[in-house]
Design a protein around this motif. Structure first.
Motif, mmCIF file in Angstrom:
data_model
loop_
_atom_site.group_PDB
_atom_site.id
_atom_site.type_symbol
_atom_site.label_atom_id
_atom_site.label_comp_id
_atom_site.label_asym_id
_atom_site.label_seq_id
_atom_site.Cartn_x
_atom_site.Cartn_y
_atom_site.Cartn_z
ATOM 1 N N MET A 61 29.810 77.703 -37.913
ATOM 2 C CA MET A 61 30.341 77.928 -39.383
ATOM 3 C C MET A 61 31.859 78.270 -39.559
ATOM 4 O O MET A 61 32.597 78.218 -40.591
ATOM 5 N N SER A 62 32.445 78.748 -38.382
ATOM 6 C CA SER A 62 33.882 79.070 -38.574
ATOM 7 C C SER A 62 34.705 77.860 -38.849
ATOM 8 O O SER A 62 35.826 78.170 -39.229
ATOM 9 N N CYS A 63 34.331 76.584 -38.607
ATOM 10 C CA CYS A 63 34.987 75.459 -38.705
ATOM 11 C C CYS A 63 34.183 74.444 -39.703
ATOM 12 O O CYS A 63 34.672 73.434 -39.825
ATOM 13 N N ARG A 64 33.379 74.975 -40.555
ATOM 14 C CA ARG A 64 32.581 74.071 -41.366
ATOM 15 C C ARG A 64 33.772 73.329 -42.526
ATOM 16 O O ARG A 64 33.242 72.237 -42.715
ATOM 17 N N ASP A 65 34.698 74.041 -42.995
ATOM 18 C CA ASP A 65 35.470 73.554 -44.000
ATOM 19 C C ASP A 65 36.914 73.060 -43.132
ATOM 20 O O ASP A 65 37.789 72.681 -43.801
ATOM 21 N N GLY A 66 36.902 72.812 -42.021
ATOM 22 C CA GLY A 66 38.207 72.460 -41.045
ATOM 23 C C GLY A 66 38.753 73.441 -40.585
ATOM 24 O O GLY A 66 38.055 74.672 -40.366
ATOM 25 N N ILE A 67 39.786 73.162 -39.846
ATOM 26 C CA ILE A 67 40.400 74.270 -39.048
ATOM 27 C C ILE A 67 41.136 75.294 -40.087
ATOM 28 O O ILE A 67 41.999 74.912 -40.793
ATOM 29 N N PRO A 68 40.754 76.494 -39.930
ATOM 30 C CA PRO A 68 41.250 77.574 -40.862
ATOM 31 C C PRO A 68 42.614 78.132 -40.293
ATOM 32 O O PRO A 68 42.741 79.297 -39.639
ATOM 33 N N TYR A 69 43.736 77.197 -40.486
ATOM 34 C CA TYR A 69 45.003 77.720 -39.669
ATOM 35 C C TYR A 69 45.665 79.013 -40.457
ATOM 36 O O TYR A 69 46.186 79.718 -39.520
ATOM 37 N N ASN A 70 45.357 79.361 -41.321
ATOM 38 C CA ASN A 70 45.924 80.599 -42.110
ATOM 39 C C ASN A 70 45.196 81.874 -41.181
ATOM 40 O O ASN A 70 45.774 82.845 -41.230
ATOM 41 N N SER A 71 44.018 81.658 -40.542
ATOM 42 C CA SER A 71 43.565 82.950 -39.984
ATOM 43 C C SER A 71 43.995 82.963 -38.520
ATOM 44 O O SER A 71 43.470 83.791 -37.751
ATOM 45 N N ILE A 72 44.627 81.956 -37.995
ATOM 46 C CA ILE A 72 44.864 81.819 -36.491
ATOM 47 C C ILE A 72 46.398 82.196 -36.405
ATOM 48 O O ILE A 72 47.150 81.610 -36.906
ATOM 49 N N PRO A 73 46.719 83.221 -35.468
ATOM 50 C CA PRO A 73 48.308 83.248 -35.196
ATOM 51 C C PRO A 73 49.019 82.251 -34.691
ATOM 52 O O PRO A 73 48.346 81.186 -33.856
ATOM 53 N N SER A 74 50.257 82.031 -35.030
ATOM 54 C CA SER A 74 50.829 80.701 -34.804
ATOM 55 C C SER A 74 51.231 80.597 -33.115
ATOM 56 O O SER A 74 51.575 79.359 -32.838
ATOM 57 N N ASP A 75 51.314 81.630 -32.634
ATOM 58 C CA ASP A 75 51.309 81.542 -31.038
ATOM 59 C C ASP A 75 50.364 81.252 -30.244
ATOM 60 O O ASP A 75 50.281 81.368 -29.142
ATOM 61 N N THR A 76 49.281 80.696 -31.004
ATOM 62 C CA THR A 76 47.900 80.310 -30.045
ATOM 63 C C THR A 76 48.267 79.313 -29.037
ATOM 64 O O THR A 76 49.012 78.266 -29.409
ATOM 65 N N THR A 77 47.681 79.431 -27.938
ATOM 66 C CA THR A 77 48.002 78.340 -26.888
ATOM 67 C C THR A 77 46.820 77.536 -26.547
ATOM 68 O O THR A 77 46.855 76.263 -26.088
ATOM 69 N N HIS A 78 45.550 78.183 -26.842
ATOM 70 C CA HIS A 78 44.590 77.614 -26.379
ATOM 71 C C HIS A 78 43.196 77.402 -27.406
ATOM 72 O O HIS A 78 43.047 78.505 -28.229
ATOM 73 N N LEU A 79 43.018 76.208 -27.924
ATOM 74 C CA LEU A 79 42.240 76.443 -29.211
ATOM 75 C C LEU A 79 41.093 75.138 -29.166
ATOM 76 O O LEU A 79 41.068 74.092 -28.590
ATOM 77 N N HIS A 80 39.705 75.796 -29.308
ATOM 78 C CA HIS A 80 38.253 74.851 -29.091
ATOM 79 C C HIS A 80 37.844 74.808 -30.521
ATOM 80 O O HIS A 80 37.484 75.619 -31.366
ATOM 81 N N VAL A 81 37.754 73.732 -31.341
ATOM 82 C CA VAL A 81 37.204 73.875 -32.673
ATOM 83 C C VAL A 81 35.875 72.658 -32.511
ATOM 84 O O VAL A 81 35.931 71.558 -32.065
ATOM 85 N N GLN A 82 35.156 73.021 -33.222
ATOM 86 C CA GLN A 82 33.912 72.217 -33.617
ATOM 87 C C GLN A 82 34.067 71.613 -35.157
ATOM 88 O O GLN A 82 34.180 72.350 -35.858
ATOM 89 N N LEU A 83 34.274 70.331 -35.086
ATOM 90 C CA LEU A 83 34.663 69.709 -36.401
ATOM 91 C C LEU A 83 33.381 68.685 -36.784
ATOM 92 O O LEU A 83 32.964 67.854 -35.882
ATOM 93 N N SER A 84 33.374 68.694 -38.010
ATOM 94 C CA SER A 84 32.744 67.479 -38.710
ATOM 95 C C SER A 84 33.283 66.228 -38.968
ATOM 96 O O SER A 84 34.613 66.434 -38.917
ATOM 97 N N LEU A 85 32.938 65.235 -38.919
ATOM 98 C CA LEU A 85 33.708 63.878 -39.282
ATOM 99 C C LEU A 85 34.475 64.076 -40.613
ATOM 100 O O LEU A 85 35.492 63.634 -40.684
ATOM 101 N N ASP A 86 33.860 64.758 -41.599
ATOM 102 C CA ASP A 86 34.390 64.795 -42.807
ATOM 103 C C ASP A 86 35.777 65.891 -42.605
ATOM 104 O O ASP A 86 36.815 65.859 -43.605
ATOM 105 N N ALA A 87 35.833 66.820 -41.738
ATOM 106 C CA ALA A 87 36.749 67.755 -41.454
ATOM 107 C C ALA A 87 37.849 67.334 -40.468
ATOM 108 O O ALA A 87 38.892 68.275 -40.111
ATOM 109 N N LEU A 88 37.679 66.144 -40.078
ATOM 110 C CA LEU A 88 38.527 65.721 -38.921
ATOM 111 C C LEU A 88 40.172 65.610 -39.405
ATOM 112 O O LEU A 88 40.901 65.788 -38.701
#
Length: 281
Positions: A152-179
């Motif tokens: 559910m955390s990425c249901r609408d796409g990557i929520p950039y505003n909730s992630i610190p900008s200095d993140t180095t490692h990111l794993h996201v589960q995306l639907s084709l619509d949110a690609l």
């Protein structure tokens, strides 16, 4: 039993500690039982119990919050608060959101955070001043360098505003619509070095959409991006992954394409026990 106790008591403290820590790492129930042996053994085994925490149900979330909430009533209060012991935290239950919010507030030393709940719903809690729709970047997640946003955390796409900008490692589960939310990746996360994307693909047909987007991410990437792992989800994952590898034909060595494991939450946990490698290409 008395002979065993006497033998342990005669050992140097550092050797005894290694024995108890090994036992605690080997079996979680054993680790819980060892916390009741003595104050010293409790001190040695608590870091093992709380180093990596996976919460998959409402009950687990509630009980974990009770365990880490500071209390003056307990006679077993540890030298270091329990919430400071947590280094890897995975919250895959959908709620209760107020308890999740409290856990995230307490666990400020987390180095690796995995979320399966709705970040959009979390941001609407009155206790949180940050909103995903906000123009200003104000992360709602605790400071960390590694995030796993699945379910559910990425249901609408990557929520950039909730992630610190200095993140180095990111794993996201995306639907084709949110690609398409990958297009903003490097502008929003300029320090990113490792990216994993898990996508449901029922056949090879979506590869015509997915591979050009992945290629664009690699082309636009700063030199910091070391690897991009594409995990194919679905009943035909192996066939789709093989087709993607053939079509890609080694154009960029940073990309690896593999079938996704059956459970992304279990994969996250096994990454920290040495049984699974997510960031290796």
């Amino acid at each position: 039993m008395a002979t065993t106790t006497s033998l342990l008591a005669s050992l140097p403290q550092d050797i005894a500690r290694e024995i108890f820590e090994f036992a605690a790492y080997s079996d979680r129930q054993c680790a819980m039982d060892l916390t009741l042996v003595s104050k010293d053994v409790r001190l040695w085994t608590l870091p093992v119990l709380y180093h990596t925490v996976r919460l998959s149900s409402t009950r687990a979330v509630t009980r974990f919050l009770e365990a880490i909430t500071p209390s003056n009533k307990s006679t077993l209060t540890p030298y270091c608060p329990l919430h400071r012991r947590v280094k890897h935290l995975g919250i895959f239950a959908l709620g209760p959101l107020d308890a999740i919010q409290r856990i995230l507030t307490l666990c400020t030393d987390v180095q690796n955070l995995a979320c399966g709940f709705s970040l959009r719903a979390l941001s609407t809690l009155k206790a949180l001043p940050y909103f995903l729709d906000s123009e200003e970047r104000q992360p709602i997640l605790p400071q960390s360098r590694e995030y796993h946003l699945i379910g559910m955390s990425c249901r609408d796409g990557i929520p950039y505003n909730s992630i610190p900008s200095d993140t180095t490692h990111l794993h996201v589960q995306l639907s084709l619509d949110a690609l398409g939310t990958l297009e903003a990746l490097h502008g929003k996360l300029p320090s990113l070095t490792h990216l994993a994307v898990s996508i449901q693909m029922p056949s090879t047909k979506p590869l015509g959409l997915v591979l050009p987007m992945i290629e664009a991410v690699l082309d636009d990437a700063s030199p910091k991006l070391e690897s991009l792992r594409l995990q194919v989800m679905g009943s035909k994952a192996q066939a789709v992954a093989d087709a993607a590898i053939n079509e890609w034909n080694g154009r960029d060595k940073r990309l690896s394409v593999v079938p996704s494991p059956g459970s992304l939450s279990k994969q996250w946990q096994e990454c920290h026990t040495g049984h699974e490698q997510l960031w290796s290409s």
